[in-house]
Design a protein around this motif. Structure first.
Motif, short mmCIF file in Angstrom:
data_model
loop_
_atom_site.label_atom_id
_atom_site.label_comp_id
_atom_site.label_asym_id
_atom_site.label_seq_id
_atom_site.Cartn_x
_atom_site.Cartn_y
_atom_site.Cartn_z
N LEU A 89 -18.64 -2.70 -0.03
CA LEU A 89 -17.19 -2.86 -0.17
C LEU A 89 -16.88 -4.22 -0.75
CD1 LEU A 89 -14.48 -1.48 0.38
CD2 LEU A 89 -14.44 -2.60 2.59
N ASN A 90 -16.16 -4.22 -1.86
CA ASN A 90 -15.71 -5.45 -2.49
C ASN A 90 -14.19 -5.39 -2.57
OD1 ASN A 90 -15.32 -7.79 -3.87
ND2 ASN A 90 -16.32 -7.14 -5.75
N ILE A 91 -13.52 -6.19 -1.77
CA ILE A 91 -12.07 -6.23 -1.73
C ILE A 91 -11.59 -7.28 -2.73
CG2 ILE A 91 -10.05 -6.70 -0.30
CD1 ILE A 91 -11.76 -5.85 2.13
N THR A 92 -10.62 -6.91 -3.56
CA THR A 92 -10.09 -7.83 -4.55
C THR A 92 -8.60 -8.01 -4.32
OG1 THR A 92 -11.72 -7.00 -6.14
CG2 THR A 92 -9.89 -8.27 -7.03
N SER A 93 -8.13 -9.25 -4.43
CA SER A 93 -6.70 -9.50 -4.25
C SER A 93 -6.00 -9.60 -5.59
CB SER A 93 -6.47 -10.77 -3.43
OG SER A 93 -6.76 -11.91 -4.20
N TYR A 94 -4.75 -9.17 -5.61
CA TYR A 94 -3.90 -9.22 -6.79
C TYR A 94 -2.49 -9.62 -6.37
CZ TYR A 94 -7.50 -6.39 -9.05
OH TYR A 94 -8.68 -5.93 -9.55
N PRO A 95 -1.72 -10.15 -7.30
CA PRO A 95 -0.33 -10.42 -6.98
C PRO A 95 0.51 -9.13 -6.96
CG PRO A 95 -0.89 -11.22 -9.18
CD PRO A 95 -2.15 -10.72 -8.56
N GLU A 96 0.00 -8.08 -7.65
CA GLU A 96 0.72 -6.81 -7.72
C GLU A 96 -0.29 -5.70 -8.02
OE1 GLU A 96 3.88 -6.97 -10.55
OE2 GLU A 96 4.49 -4.91 -10.20
N TYR A 97 -0.05 -4.51 -7.45
CA TYR A 97 -0.99 -3.42 -7.65
C TYR A 97 -0.26 -2.09 -7.46
CZ TYR A 97 -5.43 -0.89 -7.50
OH TYR A 97 -6.47 -0.06 -7.78
N ASP A 98 -0.66 -1.09 -8.22
CA ASP A 98 -0.11 0.26 -8.08
C ASP A 98 -1.11 1.12 -7.32
OD1 ASP A 98 1.31 0.30 -11.41
OD2 ASP A 98 2.23 -0.29 -9.51
N PHE A 99 -0.74 1.52 -6.11
CA PHE A 99 -1.53 2.48 -5.34
C PHE A 99 -0.90 3.85 -5.62
CE2 PHE A 99 -2.15 -1.45 -2.97
CZ PHE A 99 -3.51 -1.43 -2.75
N GLY A 100 -1.46 4.57 -6.59
CA GLY A 100 -0.86 5.84 -6.99
C GLY A 100 0.55 5.60 -7.49
N ASP A 101 1.55 6.25 -6.89
CA ASP A 101 2.95 6.09 -7.28
C ASP A 101 3.62 4.90 -6.61
OD1 ASP A 101 2.79 8.33 -8.90
OD2 ASP A 101 3.47 9.68 -7.30
N TYR A 102 2.91 4.19 -5.75
CA TYR A 102 3.50 3.09 -4.99
C TYR A 102 3.15 1.74 -5.63
CZ TYR A 102 4.19 6.65 -1.45
OH TYR A 102 4.55 7.78 -0.78
N ASN A 103 4.16 1.08 -6.18
CA ASN A 103 3.98 -0.26 -6.72
C ASN A 103 4.15 -1.26 -5.58
OD1 ASN A 103 5.71 -2.81 -7.97
ND2 ASN A 103 3.83 -2.30 -9.04
N VAL A 104 3.17 -2.11 -5.40
CA VAL A 104 3.19 -3.08 -4.31
C VAL A 104 3.09 -4.48 -4.90
CG1 VAL A 104 2.04 -3.84 -2.20
CG2 VAL A 104 2.05 -1.41 -2.81
N LYS A 105 4.09 -5.31 -4.57
CA LYS A 105 4.10 -6.70 -5.01
C LYS A 105 3.89 -7.59 -3.79
CE LYS A 105 7.22 -6.20 -8.89
NZ LYS A 105 8.49 -6.60 -9.51
N ALA A 106 3.08 -8.60 -3.97
CA ALA A 106 2.84 -9.55 -2.89
C ALA A 106 4.04 -10.47 -2.74
CB ALA A 106 1.60 -10.38 -3.19
N PRO A 107 4.36 -10.89 -1.50
CA PRO A 107 5.39 -11.91 -1.32
C PRO A 107 4.96 -13.21 -1.99
CG PRO A 107 4.75 -10.91 0.77
CD PRO A 107 3.80 -10.43 -0.26
N ALA A 108 5.87 -14.16 -2.11
CA ALA A 108 5.60 -15.41 -2.82
C ALA A 108 4.32 -16.10 -2.36
CB ALA A 108 6.79 -16.36 -2.66
N GLN A 109 4.06 -16.17 -1.07
CA GLN A 109 2.86 -16.84 -0.56
C GLN A 109 1.76 -15.87 -0.17
OE1 GLN A 109 2.63 -20.25 -0.60
NE2 GLN A 109 4.60 -20.10 -1.62
N GLY A 110 1.92 -14.60 -0.52
CA GLY A 110 0.99 -13.57 -0.08
C GLY A 110 0.09 -13.04 -1.17
N ALA A 111 -0.59 -11.94 -0.84
CA ALA A 111 -1.49 -11.29 -1.78
C ALA A 111 -1.62 -9.81 -1.42
CB ALA A 111 -2.87 -11.95 -1.76
N VAL A 112 -1.88 -9.00 -2.43
CA VAL A 112 -2.19 -7.59 -2.25
C VAL A 112 -3.71 -7.49 -2.32
CG1 VAL A 112 -1.96 -5.27 -3.19
CG2 VAL A 112 -0.05 -6.87 -3.37
N TYR A 113 -4.33 -6.93 -1.28
CA TYR A 113 -5.77 -6.76 -1.24
C TYR A 113 -6.11 -5.29 -1.47
CZ TYR A 113 -6.14 -11.52 0.43
OH TYR A 113 -6.08 -12.88 0.52
#
Length: 181
Positions: free
Chosen positions: A21-45
């Motif tokens: 398992l290799n987890i990668t962080s992004y500021p924004e990511y699309d999980f299927g139809d769900y667009n997920v943006k990280a908060p200002a100090q956060g991250a999407v893993y």
């Protein structure tokens, strides 16, 4: 652990157990139809292209919230990281979680570009072992406090910030630190 209700999380857990398992962080990511943006100090893993989680504040894990996301159901209700960590620390599967955690690789996306589950998630990464606070330190502190409590014949509970502390002198924290107007 068992994720019978979600085969995508079950697959991720199996990969983690196998060290794949290799987890990668992004500021924004699309999980299927769900667009997920990280908060200002956060991250999407991104755990797998189908599942992941959002950390609200990567610089202050003691007050960060975790929101789990999957491509079929979207986002869950956020949970405080410290509450989640405390649950694991006091559970019978603590050692299993620690062993699995050692096998997982986490990388941080340097670019501020949007990724999605249908794109290749490999790109420029940096080592997260340089963070000033990490799971290893959290584990060592938890073990130390547990041993310290045993030696002092006291129960030591982690302060989560969710409730007020009241001293024997009737002072209440954190309210005592609030500014009077």
């Amino acid at each position: 652990m068992n994720f019978q209700d979600n085969p995508d999380w079950e697959k991720a857990f199996d990969n983690a157990q196998n060290g794949d398992l290799n987890i990668t962080s992004y500021p924004e990511y699309d999980f299927g139809d769900y667009n997920v943006k990280a908060p200002a100090q956060g991250a999407v893993y991104v755990v797998t292209p189908e599942v992941g989680y959002v950390v609200s504040d990567i610089n202050h894990p003691q007050r960060a919230q975790i929101t789990f996301v999957d491509s079929k159901k979207g986002a869950t209700q956020p949970v405080y990281f410290r509450a989640l960590a405390k649950k694991v620390a006091h559970s019978s599967c603590k050692k299993d979680v620690q062993n699995i955690g050692k096998k997982v690789k986490v990388s941080v996306q340097k670019k501020n570009n949007r990724q999605s589950s249908d794109k290749n998630t490999k790109s420029g990464t940096e080592d997260t072992s340089k963070l000033s606070w990490n799971d290893s330190k959290e584990e060592k502190l938890s073990d130390f406090m547990s041993d310290f409590g045993d030696k002092m014949d006291q129960d030591c509970d982690e302060y989560t910030g969710d409730e007020h502390l009241k001293t024997r002198a009737s002072e209440e924290y954190p309210d005592i630190f609030k500014m009077e107007k």
